[in-house]
Design a protein around this motif. Structure first.
Motif, short mmCIF file in Angstrom:
data_model
loop_
_atom_site.label_atom_id
_atom_site.label_comp_id
_atom_site.label_asym_id
_atom_site.label_seq_id
_atom_site.Cartn_x
_atom_site.Cartn_y
_atom_site.Cartn_z
N ASP A 196 0.84 -1.21 0.00
CA ASP A 196 0.00 0.00 0.00
C ASP A 196 0.87 1.25 0.00
O ASP A 196 0.52 2.27 -0.59
N ASP A 199 1.86 1.78 -3.46
CA ASP A 199 0.68 2.12 -4.26
C ASP A 199 0.24 3.57 -3.99
O ASP A 199 -0.19 4.27 -4.89
N ALA A 200 0.36 3.98 -2.72
CA ALA A 200 -0.03 5.34 -2.39
C ALA A 200 0.82 6.35 -3.16
O ALA A 200 0.34 7.41 -3.54
N GLY A 201 2.09 5.99 -3.39
CA GLY A 201 2.96 6.86 -4.17
C GLY A 201 2.50 6.96 -5.61
O GLY A 201 2.46 8.05 -6.19
N LEU A 202 2.10 5.83 -6.18
CA LEU A 202 1.59 5.84 -7.56
C LEU A 202 0.32 6.68 -7.64
O LEU A 202 0.13 7.46 -8.57
N MET A 203 -0.58 6.51 -6.63
CA MET A 203 -1.83 7.25 -6.65
C MET A 203 -1.57 8.75 -6.55
O MET A 203 -2.36 9.55 -7.00
N ALA A 206 3.22 9.71 -8.76
CA ALA A 206 4.64 9.50 -9.00
C ALA A 206 4.85 8.36 -9.99
O ALA A 206 4.04 7.44 -10.06
N THR A 207 5.93 8.44 -10.75
CA THR A 207 6.25 7.34 -11.65
C THR A 207 6.84 6.18 -10.83
O THR A 207 7.26 6.37 -9.69
N SER A 208 6.88 4.99 -11.44
CA SER A 208 7.42 3.83 -10.74
C SER A 208 8.84 4.10 -10.26
O SER A 208 9.23 3.71 -9.16
N THR A 210 10.19 7.04 -9.48
CA THR A 210 10.16 7.93 -8.32
C THR A 210 9.74 7.18 -7.07
O THR A 210 10.27 7.41 -5.98
N ARG A 311 0.54 -5.97 -5.08
CA ARG A 311 0.18 -5.87 -6.48
C ARG A 311 1.43 -6.18 -7.31
O ARG A 311 2.53 -5.74 -7.00
N ARG A 314 3.26 -5.21 -13.90
CA ARG A 314 3.36 -5.93 -15.17
C ARG A 314 4.56 -5.44 -15.93
O ARG A 314 4.67 -4.25 -16.21
#
Lengths: 583, 367
Positions: A196, A199-203, A206-208, A210, A311, A314
């Motif tokens: 999480d 994931d919170a960073g992505l939300m 931020a790019t993967s 970062t 998660r 891919r």
């Protein structure tokens, strides 16, 4: 504070009931401190004594600084130290980068590698360091190396293209050998980190990249830092690569110097101690830095206690290149060394696969290996020692873990116990070997040259792993499980026996197995402590190597790898059965 | 605003594929507060994570605003960091190695927005955490962590706000308070919000619309008022508010009342007008509409049932009773919420009345 409590309740007359278990607990902790203290402090003290005297251990000491002076004013000494630092820091950095990448791939992406984690766990166990180096010498050795032969044949080269007997070769083998261990060090850190957080960073947009840079890496800082120190110190103290590759190549490393000081005739144990002192200091500095880095544990507690499925990223079109990369690494770390050892076990001399080679295949090497001096007895002794060290370390480790996690009210004693039992994690086997050697040459206990001294060294070296395995298993058991036991009327001994031990059974099996296998493959301390009549497996291997009996050696280790593999499978089945019987 | 069509997702578990999302389609209106309500394991969190882009659906389409975020037929999958979504995780996922201020400023930093510090402080003050920006998150209480997570989710003015059971880790009093604040913040920001919960009180009090989910499907989608007062399925009726479900056959219709023969005996309802006799009917009655009568009350007419009190649970203002009708088949339980002033004891006989207008008809069969 405990005393004050005792006073105020003592007058009311039920103090005995409350102080009873307290006193018992205190006695247990003090007994543990004595045992662990005995394993660590006297050997180090003996080492110190050795470095400031010029007399052998068994006579009255004559104090002098001549050994220290000789050791630390010698230009060769600094040259070998510089070489060791280059070797160790390069190796540690590379294995953490590659191992960390692999751990990320396995725990956070949909790459095929995540089905292969067991291989990482098994490879370092069934291919001990000595065998790994042997295998790579067979592959890339300048004279008969199989890859060199092959390259010269197919590309019509005059010179062998690779020379393993070089600094680059040492680093190459060092990296491949420690890579599975680095993976196993970082993988649990990824697994226990709630995804999480990433994931919170992505939300947040931020790019993967970062997210990795600003969230994943900072959160893993303690694991990365402590891992680097571990592998750095491990590489500094390792002997297999420096002895088998470095020495023939003309590189004398720091650990080689210590080994040579012990093994030259006449041996100079005082000089060995003086050399060792620097590594001991580095060890303590390492432990201190590690504790400093992890002092604010709460900032790094990322385990929520709740099960979660991370998660999987891919990889898309990168998936197959990355799979290929991972499989290649695995092949270099495990597949190729095992193949080359097994292949040569059936041949009269090292050679490339060919029709002729197949027609030469023989079982003669196995017969020779079984008749090679004390080879069979050494194997048997190694298994018994491994089992003994595993059982003793696990019993100690389990009690230590329980005391430090669950006992209340004696912070200093428990803190000391915790610190003392983690010290050997950063102690190279070489240092434990030299210091234990000193101690039992001083003490009137006649165990030098027997298996007992090896058992003591193995327990000292591997106790921290037993504590770690037991503590991480115990940390997952909610204290209420034990409190329910107390409420039902059980005393703390019964609670420990009936609840803790029963729930931890699978982890205890793991711990016995892990310590046992590490002891089995232990090399640096064994080579200093094993004497005639108490040879162990890894010492036998070096003996065969020195004698140039390469194909007999391969036959011997093929048998050993089969035995180890079987042991691991049986034990993991046992662990699984114990685990399922609880549910 | 959010359009989902025929979304499917299954997970591999133990070699077998378990369907988690079974062809879901829905439209969520702009600026509305939409709630996914259902028991655990119904797929509501998975659906939310598909919206976020954290899960990859097997097939279907998701569009957010004008952009298609996911489409299996067109092979589109916009990564989560490009979806302009704010999300509050159930575990809060506050980064323990950053201060509160850094946590909240992070979305603005990575999205290269201006005025980072001022806007982070503004978001913190919106959730009532002024002055805590230099603390580490691990030093905060659960309720404060929850507020940090909310501030971080809204600070970059996302198009959509996703909330995954954000209140489930808080204690009851704090949960009530946060519920009110959450709604105020959502209204003042006017952001389309999708909220996941298994708590019917949260769902009813916060939402514009509620989708009830079970086994990867929408059972019913309606406004809180419709869902509570006019549910169409027994699953929804039971899950929201609890209900006595009575099954029977239509007997006759007279004076606007239809009588249904059931395990309780004949039950009259104002619904079902014009239904031919002999049809199956499913009725539901809210427990609070089962009204015990005083012992000396003279009551006659329809829907009076003689019952025995089998269990009694005091719950403050009301007392919950489990009643067994002495008429009809006596294994049928009727749950009743009586005012606590109507004192009855275990084993007492009690008469209850149910107004025919409170006997509702469930229109749809359960999926």
């Amino acid at each position: 504070m405990t005393a004050a409590l005792g006073d105020s309740t003592g007058r009311r007359g039920w103090a005995t009931r409350w102080n009873g278990p307290r006193l018992g607990q205190r006695a247990v902790v003090i007994a543990l401190l004595l045992v662990v203290g005995y394993l660590i402090i006297p050997p180090i003290a003996a080492l110190l004594l050795g470095s400031i005297t010029d007399t052998p251990p068994d006579v009255w000491p004559n104090f002098t600084l001549s050994s220290l002076y000789y050791a630390y004013t010698n230009a060769d000494h600094y040259w070998s130290l510089a070489l060791s630092l280059i070797y160790a820091s390069t190796t540690a950095t590379c294995v953490l980068v590659v191992g960390g990448f692999l751990a990320w791939l396995v725990s956070r992406t949909d790459s095929y590698l995540r089905h292969l984690t067991d291989v990482f766990a098994l490879a370092p166990i069934i291919v001990p360091a000595v065998l790994f180096v042997t295998a790579w010498l067979l592959l890339l050795g300048p004279k008969g190396g199989l890859i060199n032969q092959w390259a010269m044949q197919t590309l019509a080269l005059e010179e062998p293209p690779f020379n393993l007997l070089s600094l680059g070769g040492m680093i190459w083998v060092g990296i491949l050998q420690e890579l599975p261990l680095a993976f196993l060090w970082l993988w649990p850190a990824f697994r226990s980190m709630n995804s999480d957080l990433e994931d919170a960073g992505l939300m947040a947009g931020a790019t993967s990249f970062t997210v990795i840079r600003r969230i994943t890496l900072p959160l893993l800082r303690p694991a990365i830092l402590s891992g680097w120190l571990m592998f750095f110190i491990y590489s500094l103290g390792a002997l297999a690569v420096p002895l088998m590759i470095g020495l023939p190549a003309g590189y004398v490393l720091y650990s080689t110097e210590i080994y040579l000081a012990v093994h030259r005739v006449p041996s100079d144990l005082n000089l060995a101690s003086a050399y060792s002192l620097l590594l001991v200091l580095m060890t303590f500095a390492g432990v201190a830095v590690y504790r400093h880095a992890t002092r604010e544990v709460s900032r790094f507690t990322t385990v929520t206690g709740k099960a979660f499925n991370p998660r999987l990223v891919r990889l898309g079109r990168w998936r197959w290149p990355i799979n290929l990369f991972g499989l290649t690494v695995l092949f270099l770390c495990a597949g190729l060394p095992i193949l080359v050892l097994v292949w040569n076990a059936f041949l009269p001399f090292p050679q490339l696969p060919s029709a002729q080679a197949f027609s030469l295949m023989t079982l003669e090497n196995f017969r020779a290996a079984m008749n090679y001096g004390p080879a069979i007895r050494a194997l048997y002794d190694s298994i018994v020692l491994g089992l003994g060290a595993g059982v003793v370390s696990t019993i100690l480790g389990c009690i230590i873990a329980w005391c430090t996690l669950r006992f209340r009210g004696m912070p200093y004693l428990l803190g000391l116990l915790d610190q003392l039992s983690t010290v050997p994690i950063a102690m190279p086997g070489l240092i434990v070997g030299v210091s234990v050697l000193w101690l039992y040459l001083i003490l009137p206990l006649p165990i030098y040259g027997t298996l007992w001294i090896l058992l003591i060294a193995y327990i000292t070296l591997h106790l921290p792993y037993a504590v770690r395995i037991c503590a991480s298993s115990l940390a997952q058991l909610h204290p209420e499980l034990e409190e329910a036991g107390y409420v039902s009327g059980a005393n703390w001994l019964t609670v420990f026996r009936r609840i803790i031990l029963a729930l931890m059974a699978p982890s205890l099996v793991t711990s016995v197995l892990y310590v046992g296998l590490r002891s089995f493959r232990e090399y640096s301390a064994s080579i200093l402590l094993a004497g005639p009549g108490s040879e162990v497996f890894s010492v036998m291997v070096l003996d065969m190597w020195d004698g140039g009996n390469l194909n007999i050696l391969c036959a011997y280790v093929t048998v050993v790898m089969v035995i180890l593999g079987t042991l691991v499978v049986v034990a993991s089945q046992l662990g699984r059965r114990l685990g399922t019987s609880l549910h | 605003m959010i359009n989902i069509s025929d979304l499917k997702k299954s997970f591999e578990s133990g070699g077998k594929a378990a369907t988690v999302l079974d062809g879901l389609s829905i439209d969520i209106a702009r600026n509305s507060f939409f709630t996914l309500l259902g028991p655990s394991g119904c797929g509501k969190s998975t659906l939310l994570r598909c919206l976020a882009g954290l899960e990859h659906p097997d097939s279907g389409e998701i569009s957010i605003g004008e952009t298609i975020a996911f489409s299996s037929s067109r092979n589109i999958m916009v990564p989560p960091n490009r979806r302009r979504i704010g999300m509050v995780f159930q575990s809060y996922a506050i980064w323990p190695h950053m201060t509160v201020g850094d946590n909240v400023a992070f979305p603005l930093q990575v999205q290269k927005q201006d005025n980072i510090r001022a806007r982070a402080l503004q978001a913190l003050s919106l959730v009532g955490l002024e002055g805590l920006e230099d603390r580490y998150a691990s030093k905060l209480s659960g309720g404060q962590q929850q507020r940090v997570a909310l501030a971080r989710a809204i600070v970059a003015k996302p198009d959509v706000l996703l909330l995954d059971e954000p209140l489930s880790n808080l204690d009851a009093a704090l949960r009530d308070q946060m519920r009110g604040e959450l709604l105020n913040i959502q209204r003042s920001l006017n952001v389309t919000t999708v909220y996941v919960t298994h708590d019917q009180v949260e769902a009813l009090s916060l939402s514009d619309r509620i989708a009830i989910m079970s086994k990867g499907r929408f059972v019913e989608i309606a406004s809180p008022d419709d869902l509570y007062n006019r549910p169409r399925t027994s699953f929804a009726a039971r899950f929201v508010g609890g209900a006595n479900i009575v099954e029977g056959r239509v007997a006759d219709t007279a004076n606007g009342l239809t009588t249904v023969d059931s395990a309780l005996g004949p039950v009259a309802t104002t619904g079902l007008a014009g239904q031919p006799a002999g049809d199956n009917a499913q009725l539901f009655i809210r427990p609070e509409k089962v009204v015990p009568l005083a012992a000396d009350a003279k009551a006659d007419g329809v829907n009076i049932f003689n019952c025995m009190v089998r269990a009694r649970r005091f719950a403050g203002e009301i007392t919950e009773l489990d009643l067994v009708p002495t008429t009809g088949r006596n294994e049928t339980l009727l749950s009743c919420k009586a005012r606590s002033s109507d004192i009855v004891s275990l084993g007492d006989s009690v008469r209850v009345r149910i107004d025919p207008r409170d006997v509702h008809v469930l229109a749809a069969e359960d999926a």
